[in-house]
Motif scaffolding. Structure first.
Motif, PDB file in Angstrom:
ATOM      1  N   GLY A   1       4.342   6.586  -5.779  1.00 13.38           N
ATOM      2  CA  GLY A   1       3.892   7.476  -6.852  1.00 13.38           C
ATOM      3  C   GLY A   1       3.865   6.791  -8.210  1.00 13.38           C
ATOM      4  O   GLY A   1       2.972   7.040  -9.030  1.00 13.38           O
ATOM      5  N   ARG A   2       4.845   5.923  -8.485  1.00 17.41           N
ATOM      6  CA  ARG A   2       4.838   5.160  -9.749  1.00 17.41           C
ATOM      7  C   ARG A   2       3.583   4.290  -9.829  1.00 17.41           C
ATOM      8  O   ARG A   2       2.955   4.178 -10.880  1.00 17.41           O
ATOM      9  CB  ARG A   2       6.081   4.289  -9.883  1.00 17.41           C
ATOM     10  CG  ARG A   2       7.351   5.032 -10.234  1.00 17.41           C
ATOM     11  CD  ARG A   2       8.478   4.084 -10.619  1.00 17.41           C
ATOM     12  NE  ARG A   2       8.267   3.520 -11.934  1.00 17.41           N
ATOM     13  CZ  ARG A   2       8.583   4.133 -13.083  1.00 17.41           C
ATOM     14  NH1 ARG A   2       9.129   5.324 -13.076  1.00 17.41           N
ATOM     15  NH2 ARG A   2       8.347   3.531 -14.232  1.00 17.41           N
ATOM     16  N   GLY A   3       3.226   3.662  -8.706  1.00 19.32           N
ATOM     17  CA  GLY A   3       2.015   2.844  -8.680  1.00 19.32           C
ATOM     18  C   GLY A   3       0.760   3.670  -8.881  1.00 19.32           C
ATOM     19  O   GLY A   3      -0.157   3.257  -9.603  1.00 19.32           O
ATOM     20  N   VAL A   4       0.704   4.838  -8.264  1.00 21.90           N
ATOM     21  CA  VAL A   4      -0.443   5.735  -8.440  1.00 21.90           C
ATOM     22  C   VAL A   4      -0.562   6.132  -9.913  1.00 21.90           C
ATOM     23  O   VAL A   4      -1.649   6.082 -10.502  1.00 21.90           O
ATOM     24  CB  VAL A   4      -0.328   6.979  -7.535  1.00 21.90           C
ATOM     25  CG1 VAL A   4      -1.346   8.045  -7.914  1.00 21.90           C
ATOM     26  CG2 VAL A   4      -0.486   6.586  -6.064  1.00 21.90           C
ATOM     27  N   ARG A   5       0.560   6.528 -10.535  1.00 23.53           N
ATOM     28  CA  ARG A   5       0.525   6.943 -11.946  1.00 23.53           C
ATOM     29  C   ARG A   5       0.047   5.806 -12.850  1.00 23.53           C
ATOM     30  O   ARG A   5      -0.687   6.033 -13.814  1.00 23.53           O
ATOM     31  CB  ARG A   5       1.888   7.470 -12.385  1.00 23.53           C
ATOM     32  CG  ARG A   5       2.206   8.839 -11.793  1.00 23.53           C
ATOM     33  CD  ARG A   5       3.457   9.456 -12.376  1.00 23.53           C
ATOM     34  NE  ARG A   5       4.669   8.699 -12.152  1.00 23.53           N
ATOM     35  CZ  ARG A   5       5.387   8.710 -11.035  1.00 23.53           C
ATOM     36  NH1 ARG A   5       5.007   9.462 -10.007  1.00 23.53           N
ATOM     37  NH2 ARG A   5       6.486   7.986 -10.928  1.00 23.53           N
ATOM     38  N   SER A   6       0.438   4.600 -12.537  1.00 22.64           N
ATOM     39  CA  SER A   6      -0.019   3.442 -13.308  1.00 22.64           C
ATOM     40  C   SER A   6      -1.537   3.280 -13.183  1.00 22.64           C
ATOM     41  O   SER A   6      -2.237   3.047 -14.174  1.00 22.64           O
ATOM     42  CB  SER A   6       0.706   2.188 -12.818  1.00 22.64           C
ATOM     43  OG  SER A   6       0.226   1.055 -13.469  1.00 22.64           O
ATOM     44  N   ALA A   7      -2.043   3.413 -11.980  1.00 20.09           N
ATOM     45  CA  ALA A   7      -3.487   3.297 -11.754  1.00 20.09           C
ATOM     46  C   ALA A   7      -4.241   4.431 -12.437  1.00 20.09           C
ATOM     47  O   ALA A   7      -5.324   4.210 -12.995  1.00 20.09           O
ATOM     48  CB  ALA A   7      -3.776   3.281 -10.252  1.00 20.09           C
TER      49      ALA A   7
END
Length: 193
Positions: free
Chosen positions: A82-88
């Protein structure tokens, strides 16, 4: 002295900002942060870092490990994804993906270009390559020289690549990852048909 394996401040700042929220709210006492992090980690907290600043990847790992304890609700892999998704999503909102509009035939290569380009800018270590898969839309992104690439980065990057795959293709995609050797990580993308 050579620079240790590091991440650009642009990749670190969100984690530092999230930790600051916990400090400011009192949920996490400053004394505990100081006890749990290495003394050199503290200089990267409580301020806006210049985008060109390099932060040791070990500092990033320790900060995110604290966040996992505070925010993951018992599911670190889902949290990191989820952290990676939010960054994207943040990058998508500012228009970074516009130049990567893709047809169904080329979307995998476009995702690979985004991921390998971003990695070359954000990490001062690792070597990223892209390979088309056997089916249109399938791909692999191979990260070599990844011994110092922590599992938290592997999983956040998986979320980043998966969101990017969906944004570029305009459809659904699945991305998995695995550390196949201590020095290599492989991301596998597949367009859901």
């Amino acid at each position: 002295m050579s620079t240790p394996p590091s991440i650009k401040a642009t990749g670190f700042q969100t984690a530092a900002d999230d930790l600051k929220v916990h400090l400011d709210s009192g949920r996490l006492p400053r004394a505990e942060v100081e006890a749990r992090l290495d003394p050199e980690d503290l200089r990267y907290l409580d301020k806006q870092l210049a985008a060109s600043t390099w932060v040791p990847i070990a500092t990033y790992r320790r900060v995110v490990e604290l966040l996992i304890e505070l925010e993951a609700d018992g599911n670190p892999e889902l949290y990191l994804h989820g952290r990676g998704v939010r960054s994207a999503v943040r990058l998508h909102k500012i228009g970074v993906y516009r130049q990567f509009e893709a047809s169904v035939d080329t979307w995998g290569a476009r995702v690979g270009k985004i991921a390998t380009t971003m990695a070359a800018v954000i990490y001062n270590f690792t070597r990223w390559t892209f390979e088309n898969g056997g089916t249109i839309g399938d791909f692999k992104i191979i990260v070599d020289e990844a011994r110092d690439f922590p599992e938290i980065a592997r999983l956040t990057t998986q979320g980043f690549i998966e969101y990017t795959s969906k944004a570029v293709s305009g459809g659904d995609a699945r991305v998995t990852s695995a550390r196949v050797t201590p020095d290599q990580v492989v991301y596998t993308g597949r367009k859901v048909r």
